[in-house]
Write an enzyme that holds these catalytic residues in place. Structure first.
Site, short mmCIF file in Angstrom:
data_model
loop_
_atom_site.label_atom_id
_atom_site.label_comp_id
_atom_site.label_asym_id
_atom_site.label_seq_id
_atom_site.Cartn_x
_atom_site.Cartn_y
_atom_site.Cartn_z
N LYS A 195 73.61 -2.54 13.84
CA LYS A 195 72.28 -2.87 14.36
C LYS A 195 71.53 -1.57 14.60
O LYS A 195 71.94 -0.74 15.43
CB LYS A 195 72.41 -3.66 15.66
CG LYS A 195 71.04 -4.02 16.25
CD LYS A 195 71.16 -4.97 17.41
CE LYS A 195 69.79 -5.28 17.99
NZ LYS A 195 69.85 -6.18 19.13
N ARG A 205 60.44 -8.98 20.69
CA ARG A 205 60.34 -8.57 22.10
C ARG A 205 59.09 -9.17 22.75
O ARG A 205 59.09 -9.47 23.95
CB ARG A 205 60.37 -7.04 22.21
CG ARG A 205 61.73 -6.49 21.79
CD ARG A 205 61.78 -4.98 21.83
NE ARG A 205 63.01 -4.48 21.22
CZ ARG A 205 63.23 -3.21 20.91
NH1 ARG A 205 62.31 -2.29 21.16
NH2 ARG A 205 64.37 -2.85 20.35
N LYS A 217 66.06 2.24 22.80
CA LYS A 217 67.44 1.75 22.66
C LYS A 217 68.29 2.68 21.78
O LYS A 217 69.33 2.28 21.28
CB LYS A 217 67.42 0.33 22.12
CG LYS A 217 66.71 -0.67 23.05
CD LYS A 217 66.95 -2.12 22.65
CE LYS A 217 66.39 -3.09 23.70
NZ LYS A 217 66.72 -4.50 23.41
N GLU A 233 81.54 1.27 12.67
CA GLU A 233 81.32 0.07 13.48
C GLU A 233 82.00 -1.14 12.83
O GLU A 233 82.59 -1.98 13.52
CB GLU A 233 79.82 -0.21 13.64
CG GLU A 233 79.07 0.81 14.49
CD GLU A 233 79.30 0.63 15.99
OE1 GLU A 233 80.08 -0.25 16.39
OE2 GLU A 233 78.70 1.41 16.77
N LYS A 248 71.52 -5.52 10.59
CA LYS A 248 70.21 -5.85 11.15
C LYS A 248 69.39 -4.58 11.33
O LYS A 248 69.91 -3.63 11.90
CB LYS A 248 70.44 -6.52 12.50
CG LYS A 248 69.19 -6.90 13.23
CD LYS A 248 69.55 -7.49 14.55
CE LYS A 248 68.26 -7.69 15.32
NZ LYS A 248 68.47 -8.06 16.68
N SER A 274 62.17 -10.19 12.99
CA SER A 274 60.81 -10.66 13.30
C SER A 274 59.72 -9.85 12.59
O SER A 274 58.77 -10.41 12.06
CB SER A 274 60.60 -10.63 14.81
OG SER A 274 60.82 -9.33 15.34
N TYR A 313 63.50 -16.43 10.20
CA TYR A 313 62.45 -17.31 10.72
C TYR A 313 61.83 -18.12 9.58
O TYR A 313 61.09 -19.07 9.84
CB TYR A 313 61.38 -16.49 11.45
CG TYR A 313 61.99 -15.63 12.54
CD1 TYR A 313 62.28 -16.19 13.78
CD2 TYR A 313 62.34 -14.30 12.32
CE1 TYR A 313 62.90 -15.45 14.77
CE2 TYR A 313 62.96 -13.54 13.30
CZ TYR A 313 63.24 -14.12 14.52
OH TYR A 313 63.86 -13.38 15.49
C1 PBG Z 1 68.46 -8.49 21.71
C2 PBG Z 1 68.02 -8.80 20.33
C3 PBG Z 1 66.92 -8.24 19.63
C4 PBG Z 1 66.82 -8.95 18.44
C5 PBG Z 1 67.86 -9.89 18.41
N1 PBG Z 1 68.60 -9.77 19.58
C6 PBG Z 1 65.94 -7.22 20.03
C7 PBG Z 1 66.37 -5.90 20.43
O1 PBG Z 1 67.50 -5.45 20.20
O2 PBG Z 1 65.53 -5.23 21.04
C8 PBG Z 1 65.74 -8.74 17.41
C9 PBG Z 1 65.52 -9.87 16.44
C10 PBG Z 1 64.22 -9.83 15.69
O3 PBG Z 1 63.46 -8.85 15.74
O4 PBG Z 1 63.94 -10.83 15.02
N2 PBG Z 1 69.55 -7.73 21.92
#
Ligand code: PBG
Length: 329
Positions: A195, A205, A217, A233, A248, A274, A313
């Site tokens: 990730k 968010r 983050k 990982e 991701k 997203s 989505y």
């Molecule tokens: C939370 C999480 C996030 C997403 C999925 N789980 C956001 C983040 O890590 O800030 C993002 C998914 C998306 O953007 O569609 N841990």
């Protein structure tokens, strides 16, 4: 003149269909839903056109419609009231948590649906981080017991797949152990393995109002420049007992999807996040892209790169086109 002509294999729709290498079926999609603590409610998310925060009734309806379209799997994200958030994300495992109640009700109504959860502190944390924050630092080991409690509570509610998205070290192993100790050895873990610290999570968010209150983050999510740590990982998650691995976001990381597919024998998922969805929707709304064509090409490329399943989505939009036969041409 060379007698070799690759165009012969593209000459007609029939021939193209015959030699086509990659297929994407609705059953390979996982549909993310934003769920809220209301009986009947639908609050459109501005930066995710076509998606909304859903109440219980609307969630049931969305799942019913999706099942009819051949989508079997769903990942649920909770919209939590600001007043219920605290430093230790205690609402995530509290008895009166609506998310846990909703999981239970969905499993009763639609036992055939595969339900996946999100495990991370951010939707429940007053700091908006995935781990426990102290003096501006994200603490690793003290976060693990919180993730364990959250996972066990979700397992009790009937979740099929736990989705740790927090990127703390050692979380897959500690969640696996907690689940097994409590008798949930059949509950699977799809780990958010690679990730990345990505700009493409912005609309998500917004949807949950879960952006970090301070900082970013980058001390736990991965550097977009790196490949080696994706392998590290993946190895750790396998060793700690993950059942599926996820990459991701998807689009900027097709190479990582491809590499992990070669590296591991576990099913590989990719999260078409997203921002990737919002880009296509926004361009299409402006008349700058053909939405159907751009969407199917994007999803197909993720599958071609090696993803066995895709969180997107676009799930319903794609499944409708699939039913109409559009995606077969
Ligand atoms: C939370 C999480 C996030 C997403 C999925 N789980 C956001 C983040 O890590 O800030 C993002 C998914 C998306 O953007 O569609 N841990």
């Amino acid at each position: 003149m060379n007698h070799i002509r690759p165009r012969r294999n593209r000459r007609s729709a029939g021939i193209r269909k015959m030699v086509r290498e990659t297929f994407l079926q609705p059953q390979q999609l996982i549909y993310p839903l934003f769920v809220a603590d209301h009986d009947s409610y639908a609050n459109p998310i501005k930066s995710l056109p076509g998606q909304a925060q859903l109440g219980f009734q609307e969630t049931f309806r969305e799942i019913e419609e999706s099942l009819k379209l051949g989508i079997n799997s769903f990942v649920l994200f909770p919209v939590v009231e600001e007043s219920l958030k605290d430093k230790i994300a205690s609402y995530s495992y509290s008895d009166d948590n609506f998310y846990l109640r909703l999981i239970q009700e969905i499993k009763q109504k639609f036992p055939q649906a595969v339900l996946m959860s999100d495990v991370a502190m951010d939707p429940y944390s007053s700091d908006g981080h995935d781990g426990l924050v102290k003096d501006g630092k994200i603490l690793n080991d003290p976060t693990l017991p919180i993730l364990e409690k959250m996972s066990v509570a979700q397992a009790q509610a009937g979740i099929d797949i736990i989705g740790p998205s927090d990127m703390m070290d050692g979380r897959v192993g500690s969640i696996r152990e907690a689940l097994d100790t409590q008798g949930f050895e059949e509950v699977a873990i799809m780990s958010y393995t690679a990730k990345y610290a990505s700009a493409y999570y912005g609309p998500f968010r917004d949807a949950l109002d879960s952006a970090p209150k301070d900082g970013d983050k980058k001390t736990y999510q991965m550097d977009p420049a790196n490949i080696n740590e994706a392998y590290r990982e993946a190895q750790l998650d396998e060793d700690e007992g993950a059942d599926m691995l996820m990459v991701k976001p998807a689009l900027c990381y097709l190479d990582i999807i491809n590499r992990l597919k070669e590296f591991s024998h576990l099913p590989i998922s990719a999260y078409n996040v997203s921002g990737e969805y919002a880009m296509i929707k926004a361009a299409a709304q402006n008349g700058w892209l053909d939405e159907k064509a751009a969407m199917t090409e994007m999803l197909l490329s993720i599958r071609r790169a090696g993803a066995d399943t895709i969180l997107t989505y676009f799930a319903k939009d794609y499944a409708k086109l699939y039913q109409e036969g559009y995606t077969q041409h």
